[in-house]
Design a protein around this motif. Structure first.
Motif, PDB file in Angstrom:
ATOM      1  N   ALA A  12       0.828  -1.201   0.000  1.00  0.00           N
ATOM      2  CA  ALA A  12       0.000   0.000   0.000  1.00  0.00           C
ATOM      3  C   ALA A  12       0.868   1.259   0.000  1.00  0.00           C
ATOM      4  O   ALA A  12       0.568   2.232  -0.703  1.00  0.00           O
ATOM      5  N   ILE A 158      -8.746   5.706  -2.859  1.00  0.00           N
ATOM      6  CA  ILE A 158      -9.465   4.475  -3.193  1.00  0.00           C
ATOM      7  C   ILE A 158      -8.504   3.435  -3.769  1.00  0.00           C
ATOM      8  O   ILE A 158      -8.559   2.246  -3.425  1.00  0.00           O
ATOM      9  N   PHE A 159      -7.578   3.900  -4.627  1.00  0.00           N
ATOM     10  CA  PHE A 159      -6.619   2.976  -5.240  1.00  0.00           C
ATOM     11  C   PHE A 159      -5.727   2.325  -4.188  1.00  0.00           C
ATOM     12  O   PHE A 159      -5.470   1.116  -4.226  1.00  0.00           O
ATOM     13  N   VAL A 161      -6.350   1.899  -0.963  1.00  0.00           N
ATOM     14  CA  VAL A 161      -7.128   0.963  -0.144  1.00  0.00           C
ATOM     15  C   VAL A 161      -7.349  -0.350  -0.891  1.00  0.00           C
ATOM     16  O   VAL A 161      -7.168  -1.451  -0.336  1.00  0.00           O
ATOM     17  N   ILE A 162      -7.720  -0.243  -2.173  1.00  0.00           N
ATOM     18  CA  ILE A 162      -7.942  -1.465  -2.959  1.00  0.00           C
ATOM     19  C   ILE A 162      -6.639  -2.236  -3.131  1.00  0.00           C
ATOM     20  O   ILE A 162      -6.607  -3.469  -3.024  1.00  0.00           O
ATOM     21  N   ALA A 163      -5.527  -1.516  -3.385  1.00  0.00           N
ATOM     22  CA  ALA A 163      -4.239  -2.188  -3.558  1.00  0.00           C
ATOM     23  C   ALA A 163      -3.812  -2.886  -2.275  1.00  0.00           C
ATOM     24  O   ALA A 163      -3.326  -4.022  -2.297  1.00  0.00           O
ATOM     25  N   ALA A 165      -5.775  -3.941   0.212  1.00  0.00           N
ATOM     26  CA  ALA A 165      -6.654  -5.089   0.456  1.00  0.00           C
ATOM     27  C   ALA A 165      -6.311  -6.240  -0.488  1.00  0.00           C
ATOM     28  O   ALA A 165      -6.284  -7.415  -0.083  1.00  0.00           O
ATOM     29  N   GLY A 166      -6.055  -5.889  -1.765  1.00  0.00           N
ATOM     30  CA  GLY A 166      -5.682  -6.942  -2.710  1.00  0.00           C
ATOM     31  C   GLY A 166      -4.374  -7.608  -2.336  1.00  0.00           C
ATOM     32  O   GLY A 166      -4.235  -8.834  -2.426  1.00  0.00           O
ATOM     33  N   TYR A 168      -3.151  -7.843   0.682  1.00  0.00           N
ATOM     34  CA  TYR A 168      -3.400  -8.670   1.873  1.00  0.00           C
ATOM     35  C   TYR A 168      -4.039  -9.999   1.466  1.00  0.00           C
ATOM     36  O   TYR A 168      -3.650 -11.062   1.964  1.00  0.00           O
ATOM     37  N   TRP A 169      -5.005  -9.932   0.544  1.00  0.00           N
ATOM     38  CA  TRP A 169      -5.667 -11.167   0.111  1.00  0.00           C
ATOM     39  C   TRP A 169      -4.688 -12.080  -0.608  1.00  0.00           C
ATOM     40  O   TRP A 169      -4.671 -13.292  -0.383  1.00  0.00           O
TER      41      TRP A 169
END
Length: 473
Positions: A12, A158-159, A161-163, A165-166, A168-169
């Motif tokens: 992130a 937003i980018f 946060v999505i990055a 989370a992605g 982490y997944w």
């Protein structure tokens, strides 16, 4: 902090830094494009400024229209001769800026009437020393840039946060096999591992995780085998020590009974002393093997002549040889030297000679031989006894190993002699082997690579020397 969370945070942060750099480049590009458009519009206004003054230098009847543009025509003395209605009579430029503008076009931004204003000035066409000035408020430009910056910042958040989370997944999915391996290892640690039991499941992915699982299985297998050897070693040591301790205790109890004669007491003391000697030998052998397991069998390597070393072992065994009706012959070149620890090699040779003494038939010959083969040193002890049982040969150097399955003590010894020989050979970087001779008898050999003196060795193979060495009976 879990690895997956650290990876997500790092990803992130990296994504935020890259997006910030990209956003800055985008904002700079938009700003440059906006200012370029404004400057082009101001240049058009400058090209029309000449019509706002007369040929005599007076303001024209039709001056610049009121609107978004600020127009001034300034004479060489710095006076405003023509201007749009909302610019006033004061020049928009300082004296220094006017001086620069008379020689070429200049563009700048400054605060005018409490507003940021973009100003362009250039020499007035057809009038020497005159200057045309055009300006425009940057309010629209600033609003556009503010909206662009807010939009980019929101998109960046937003980018990121999505990055994160992605990441982490993905990290969680990538590390889930590792977590599964950890749980399996933890389950193994909670209970003893049985022989032959399946250990860690190896994934069929053929990747680094599968390689890790296979490596851990190999490690667990080695630990299991080492633990099994250790348990067997402790059990065998307990068995070997228990018998002489029981005999020693029995002899002492008998000696303590009243009414024993002096001869009986002397016999009990002799028996107890023999068992104490046996306990001391077993303890010393166990200590030597423990030191070899920990790689603490320190060597003092020196250039040593092999024939005197073998002759000394045979000489010290002379009384036992005579009692058993045996002869010992030394076969070794007189000039053979080797870089070895003479004390430990003597220990190995003495153990092999003692082993041969137990099994060699009366009237036979025990041979102590040494020979160089290239730079390698070979030492052999040969006897004419019954040899090793074929099934025992693969296990000859195991600790507490004996040719008989009943662990009888008829021939003495605790089954540690050959194990000690192997440990000494291993400490020298070599190995020990055992075999039976075709005509009968056993051969135990030490092979020490690179130990022989290449300047004084005699090339050949063990057993080629004539039987003319010194004999001991």
């Amino acid at each position: 902090m879990p690895i997956r969370l650290r990876l997500a945070i790092a990803f992130a942060v990296a994504a935020a830094a890259l997006f910030a750099l990209g956003g800055w480049l985008l904002v700079s590009s938009i700003s440059s494009a906006q200012l370029s458009t404004i400057d082009s519009q101001l240049a058009v206004q400058l090209s029309q400024a000449g019509r706002y003054v007369t040929a005599g230098g007076l303001p024209a009847a039709a001056g610049p229209p009121a609107g978004e543009y600020l127009i001034q025509v300034i004479d060489p003395a710095g006076r405003v001769r023509g201007a749009s209605p909302d610019t006033g009579t004061a020049p928009l430029l300082t004296a220094a800026e006017l001086s620069q503008a008379r020689h070429g076009q200049i563009t700048l931004s400054r605060l005018a009437d409490d507003e940021n204003t973009r100003i362009t000035a250039a020499p007035l066409a057809g009038r020497n020393g005159w200057t045309a000035v055009a300006g425009i408020s940057l309010e629209s430009y600033e609003a556009t840039m503010s909206n662009a910056e807010r939009g980019i910042a929101a998109a960046g958040a937003i980018f990121v946060v999505i990055a994160g989370a992605g990441a982490y997944w993905l990290a969680r999915a990538a590390l889930s096999p590792v977590e599964r391996l950890r749980r399996q290892v933890a389950a193994l640690a909670a209970r003893p591992l049985k022989a032959g039991e399946s250990r860690i499941e190896v994934p069929a992915t053929r990747d680094e995780i599968a390689a890790l699982a296979a490596t851990m299985n190999d490690l667990l297998g080695r630990l299991q085998r080492a633990l099994s050897r250790q348990r067997a070693f402790v059990a065998d040591a307990s068995h070997e020590l228990r018998t002489p301790l029981a005999v020693l205790r029995g002899e002492l109890e008998l000696a303590d009974r009243p009414g024993r004669s002096r001869g009986e007491l002397a016999a009990a003391v002799r028996s107890a002393a023999a068992e104490a000697d046996r306990l001391a030998r077993i303890t010393s052998d166990l200590l030597l093997l423990a030191r070899s397991d920990d790689d603490r069998l320190s060597l003092q390597l020196t250039w040593t002549e092999l024939r005197p070393l073998l002759a000394r072992s045979a000489e010290l065994a002379g009384p036992r040889l005579a009692e058993a009706g045996l002869t010992c012959r030394v076969d070794a070149p007189a000039d053979l030297r080797a870089r070895i620890d003479p004390d430990w090699i003597r220990e190995a040779v003495d153990n092999l000679l003692d082993n041969a003494l137990r099994f060699a038939p009366r009237g036979s010959v025990i041979v102590l031989a040494a020979q160089a083969s290239g730079a390698d040193l070979g030492i052999e002890v040969r006897d004419e006894g019954p040899g090793f049982p074929p099934a025992f040969l693969p296990h000859a150097f195991e600790r507490f190993g004996r040719p008989d399955s009943g662990r009888s003590r008829d021939h003495g010894g605790a089954g540690l002699g050959l194990a000690i020989v192997q440990a000494i050979a291993g400490a020298h970087g070599g190995a020990a082997t055992a075999r039976n001779q075709p005509g009968g008898g056993a051969v135990v050999a030490l092979r020490l690579p690179g130990a022989a003196d290449v300047r004084s060795r005699r090339q050949g193979t063990l057993g080629d020397n004539p039987a003319s060495g010194r004999g001991y009976a």
